[in-house]
Scaffold this motif. Structure first.
Motif, PDB file in Angstrom:
ATOM      1  N   LEU A  77       0.805  -1.222   0.000  1.00 19.56           N
ATOM      2  CA  LEU A  77       0.000   0.000   0.000  1.00 19.56           C
ATOM      3  C   LEU A  77       0.837   1.270   0.000  1.00 19.56           C
ATOM      4  N   CYS A  78       2.047   1.194   0.553  1.00 19.06           N
ATOM      5  CA  CYS A  78       2.829   2.398   0.815  1.00 19.06           C
ATOM      6  C   CYS A  78       4.185   2.386   0.121  1.00 19.06           C
ATOM      7  N   GLU A  79       4.571   3.527  -0.411  1.00 22.25           N
ATOM      8  CA  GLU A  79       5.956   3.756  -0.827  1.00 22.25           C
ATOM      9  C   GLU A  79       6.753   4.184   0.397  1.00 22.25           C
ATOM     10  N   ARG A  80       8.070   4.252   0.249  1.00 24.30           N
ATOM     11  CA  ARG A  80       8.911   4.522   1.416  1.00 24.30           C
ATOM     12  C   ARG A  80       8.719   5.922   1.989  1.00 24.30           C
ATOM     13  N   HIS A  81       8.141   6.845   1.212  1.00 24.93           N
ATOM     14  CA  HIS A  81       7.915   8.198   1.725  1.00 24.93           C
ATOM     15  C   HIS A  81       6.509   8.365   2.292  1.00 24.93           C
ATOM     16  N   HIS A  82       5.751   7.255   2.389  1.00 25.73           N
ATOM     17  CA  HIS A  82       4.385   7.293   2.901  1.00 25.73           C
ATOM     18  C   HIS A  82       4.334   6.988   4.403  1.00 25.73           C
ATOM     19  N   ALA A  83       3.114   7.062   4.947  1.00 26.82           N
ATOM     20  CA  ALA A  83       2.882   6.747   6.360  1.00 26.82           C
ATOM     21  C   ALA A  83       1.554   6.020   6.507  1.00 26.82           C
ATOM     22  N   THR A  84       1.453   5.250   7.590  1.00 29.35           N
ATOM     23  CA  THR A  84       0.229   4.515   7.933  1.00 29.35           C
ATOM     24  C   THR A  84      -0.261   4.963   9.295  1.00 29.35           C
ATOM     25  N   LEU A  85      -1.542   5.281   9.389  1.00 27.74           N
ATOM     26  CA  LEU A  85      -2.161   5.605  10.667  1.00 27.74           C
ATOM     27  C   LEU A  85      -2.638   4.329  11.336  1.00 27.74           C
ATOM     28  N   CYS A  86      -2.375   4.188  12.628  1.00 29.38           N
ATOM     29  CA  CYS A  86      -2.820   3.001  13.363  1.00 29.38           C
ATOM     30  C   CYS A  86      -3.037   3.382  14.817  1.00 29.38           C
ATOM     31  N   HIS A  87      -3.675   2.494  15.562  1.00 30.55           N
ATOM     32  CA  HIS A  87      -3.825   2.745  16.989  1.00 30.55           C
ATOM     33  C   HIS A  87      -2.494   2.555  17.698  1.00 30.55           C
ATOM     34  N   ALA A  88      -2.306   3.294  18.781  1.00 28.80           N
ATOM     35  CA  ALA A  88      -1.040   3.229  19.520  1.00 28.80           C
ATOM     36  C   ALA A  88      -0.770   1.849  20.094  1.00 28.80           C
ATOM     37  N   MET A  89      -1.814   1.041  20.310  1.00 27.99           N
ATOM     38  CA  MET A  89      -1.631  -0.298  20.862  1.00 27.99           C
ATOM     39  C   MET A  89      -1.508  -1.371  19.782  1.00 27.99           C
ATOM     40  N   SER A  90      -1.619  -0.997  18.528  1.00 27.83           N
ATOM     41  CA  SER A  90      -1.664  -1.994  17.459  1.00 27.83           C
ATOM     42  C   SER A  90      -0.352  -2.756  17.342  1.00 27.83           C
ATOM     43  N   HIS A  91      -0.445  -3.978  16.847  1.00 29.15           N
ATOM     44  CA  HIS A  91       0.742  -4.798  16.675  1.00 29.15           C
ATOM     45  C   HIS A  91       1.717  -4.189  15.664  1.00 29.15           C
ATOM     46  N   VAL A  92       1.211  -3.535  14.634  1.00 26.41           N
ATOM     47  CA  VAL A  92       2.127  -2.956  13.645  1.00 26.41           C
ATOM     48  C   VAL A  92       2.989  -1.873  14.269  1.00 26.41           C
ATOM     49  N   GLU A  93       2.535  -1.317  15.398  1.00 25.15           N
ATOM     50  CA  GLU A  93       3.316  -0.308  16.106  1.00 25.15           C
ATOM     51  C   GLU A  93       4.160  -0.915  17.220  1.00 25.15           C
ATOM     52  N   THR A  94       3.606  -1.849  17.999  1.00 23.20           N
ATOM     53  CA  THR A  94       4.258  -2.260  19.239  1.00 23.20           C
ATOM     54  C   THR A  94       4.893  -3.640  19.230  1.00 23.20           C
ATOM     55  N   ASP A  95       4.504  -4.519  18.305  1.00 26.45           N
ATOM     56  CA  ASP A  95       4.877  -5.925  18.449  1.00 26.45           C
ATOM     57  C   ASP A  95       5.473  -6.557  17.193  1.00 26.45           C
ATOM     58  N   GLU A  96       5.935  -5.762  16.245  1.00 28.80           N
ATOM     59  CA  GLU A  96       6.433  -6.373  15.017  1.00 28.80           C
ATOM     60  C   GLU A  96       7.855  -5.928  14.678  1.00 28.80           C
ATOM     61  N   CYS A  97       8.567  -5.446  15.682  1.00 22.95           N
ATOM     62  CA  CYS A  97      10.002  -5.204  15.572  1.00 22.95           C
ATOM     63  C   CYS A  97      10.355  -4.330  14.368  1.00 22.95           C
ATOM     64  N   GLY A  98       9.470  -3.388  14.038  1.00 19.36           N
ATOM     65  CA  GLY A  98       9.741  -2.504  12.916  1.00 19.36           C
ATOM     66  C   GLY A  98       9.564  -3.149  11.552  1.00 19.36           C
ATOM     67  N   ALA A  99       8.919  -4.314  11.501  1.00 23.75           N
ATOM     68  CA  ALA A  99       8.756  -5.003  10.212  1.00 23.75           C
ATOM     69  C   ALA A  99       8.023  -4.167   9.168  1.00 23.75           C
ATOM     70  N   PRO A 100       6.957  -3.437   9.520  1.00 25.05           N
ATOM     71  CA  PRO A 100       6.314  -2.606   8.497  1.00 25.05           C
ATOM     72  C   PRO A 100       7.276  -1.586   7.890  1.00 25.05           C
ATOM     73  N   GLU A 101       8.064  -0.936   8.746  1.00 17.27           N
ATOM     74  CA  GLU A 101       9.037   0.027   8.224  1.00 17.27           C
ATOM     75  C   GLU A 101      10.108  -0.668   7.384  1.00 17.27           C
ATOM     76  N   PHE A 102      10.517  -1.869   7.808  1.00 16.58           N
ATOM     77  CA  PHE A 102      11.544  -2.611   7.083  1.00 16.58           C
ATOM     78  C   PHE A 102      11.061  -2.998   5.689  1.00 16.58           C
ATOM     79  N   PHE A 103       9.865  -3.590   5.615  1.00 19.91           N
ATOM     80  CA  PHE A 103       9.388  -4.074   4.325  1.00 19.91           C
ATOM     81  C   PHE A 103       8.920  -2.950   3.411  1.00 19.91           C
ATOM     82  N   THR A 104       8.522  -1.814   3.975  1.00 22.20           N
ATOM     83  CA  THR A 104       8.159  -0.686   3.124  1.00 22.20           C
ATOM     84  C   THR A 104       9.378   0.112   2.688  1.00 22.20           C
ATOM     85  N   GLY A 105      10.520  -0.179   3.273  1.00 17.79           N
ATOM     86  CA  GLY A 105      11.719   0.579   2.939  1.00 17.79           C
ATOM     87  C   GLY A 105      11.804   1.906   3.654  1.00 17.79           C
ATOM     88  N   GLY A 106      11.036   2.063   4.737  1.00 16.12           N
ATOM     89  CA  GLY A 106      11.150   3.277   5.535  1.00 16.12           C
ATOM     90  C   GLY A 106       9.856   4.024   5.754  1.00 16.12           C
TER      91      GLY A 106
END
Length: 356
Positions: A77-106
């Motif tokens: 869904l996102c290029e590396r210059h994009h951002a995703t809104l999520c809840h502060a407790m969501s797994h993509v924020e707290t429990d995935e060791c930065g995997a979303p940022e890693f796979f999106t390239g930043g």
């Protein structure tokens, strides 16, 4: 004195084993020789069953775990210059060791706090005005969790409100459905179908969890907006998530989808959580959030927690100083609940006696 054996019945729904339908399907699939990498009849049947369950054509991909599912979707869904809104407790924020940022390239994950781990358009709207121009990532997606990290769930009207707002601002909507089965089972009691909770409500892509509902190492990525699935198969392969013996993943999905076992198991877990919550409330536990799926989030006094831990029970501190999470699964037994509540009753009674 021998210490009690560790008991992980309520530590996580991941601590449960494989449900009987999936286990039998694995054994049955373990015969003969079939094409690899998903070119087999079981995989084709599984994908057809997803279309049946959701009452629409969709593109389905199998990966090994939820972290990969979420991260790969956000990368689509996102290029590396994009951002995703999520809840502060969501797994993509707290429990995935930065995997979303890693796979999106930043690409940046932007956490937003809101009550009961649920987002509303009013919570998201201020984020659109953060930063200024090219000096801040361009928001491109919204990630929701169903059911949420506090065991609450989004109803279909709430989802429609969120997706309409998101699409109006040209944002795609991803749902982390690690416990989607539990949300769907609860929604079914109120007349809402899996379709009502997803594409009919405007959801673009769902990460449909299998592991927490009794499957072994398989999650399904379901694209309802099929244009967004373009070349997703290459992302799956490049990330090391393409199973060569795909039939073993597909067989499990066929087993639980074909006659509704996925909903039966989830409904059982939900009912057990309600029973556990009711028992804890009677003893003096204070619920942190409504029990709407298979999780119980409760405040427990330190002395009670210490006593339960000494009896071998494992569960996690989750919210604030005294907030704990207890999860029920497809195999949570009445005896598990009775034993836990018996120990909790003793612990609460001793605490009350000390206070006197």
């Amino acid at each position: 004195m021998t210490a009690p054996a560790p008991n992980y019945a309520f530590a996580s729904d991941n601590t449960a084993g494989i449900c009987p339908e999936a286990l039998a399907a694995l054994a049955e699939a373990n015969t003969g020789r079939v094409p690899s990498y998903g070119d087999d009849a079981l995989t084709a049947r599984a994908k057809k069953l997803f279309a049946d369950v959701f009452e629409t054509k969709c593109d389905v991909f199998f990966v090994f775990n939820g972290t990969a599912a979420n991260a790969l979707v956000l990368a689509a869904l996102c290029e590396r210059h994009h951002a995703t809104l999520c809840h502060a407790m969501s797994h993509v924020e707290t429990d995935e060791c930065g995997a979303p940022e890693f796979f999106t390239g930043g690409s940046k994950v932007l956490p937003i706090d809101a009550p009961n781990a649920k987002l509303r358009p009013a919570d998201l709207a201020p984020a659109l005005h953060r930063g200024h121009g090219v000096h801040f990532p361009k928001i491109r997606a919204v990630s929701l969790t169903q059911s949420t990290e506090l065991g609450t769930r989004y109803r279909a009207p709430e989802l429609r409100e969120l997706t309409e707002w998101s699409h109006r601002h040209e944002l795609d909507v991803h749902v982390d459905g690690a416990r989607f089965a539990n949300a769907a089972a609860a929604a079914g009691l109120q007349g809402e179908s899996p379709a009502d909770l997803t594409w009919r409500a405007g959801v673009d892509v769902l990460c449909f969890g299998g592991t927490k509902n009794g499957l072994l190492g398989t999650e399904a990525v379901v694209f309802f907006n099929r244009e967004l699935a373009r070349e997703f198969d290459y992302r799956v392969k490049q990330s090391g998530q393409l199973a060569s013996k795909m039939r073993f993943a597909a067989a499990q999905w066929v087993a639980v989808l074909c006659e509704g076992a996925w909903l039966r198991h989830a409904l059982h877990a939900n009912r057990q959580a309600s029973a556990l919550a009711a028992g804890l409330r009677r003893l003096g536990g204070k619920l942190i959030a409504p029990v709407e799926a298979n999780g119980v989030f409760v405040e427990l006094p330190p002395a009670v927690v210490k006593a339960l831990t000494a009896r071998g029970w494992h569960f996690y501190k989750f919210v604030g100083e005294h907030g704990y999470r207890l999860m029920c699964s497809w195999e949570t037994q009445d005896a598990d609940i009775a034993a836990f509540l018996a120990d909790a009753r003793t612990a609460f009674a001793r605490q009350g006696g000390k206070r006197k």
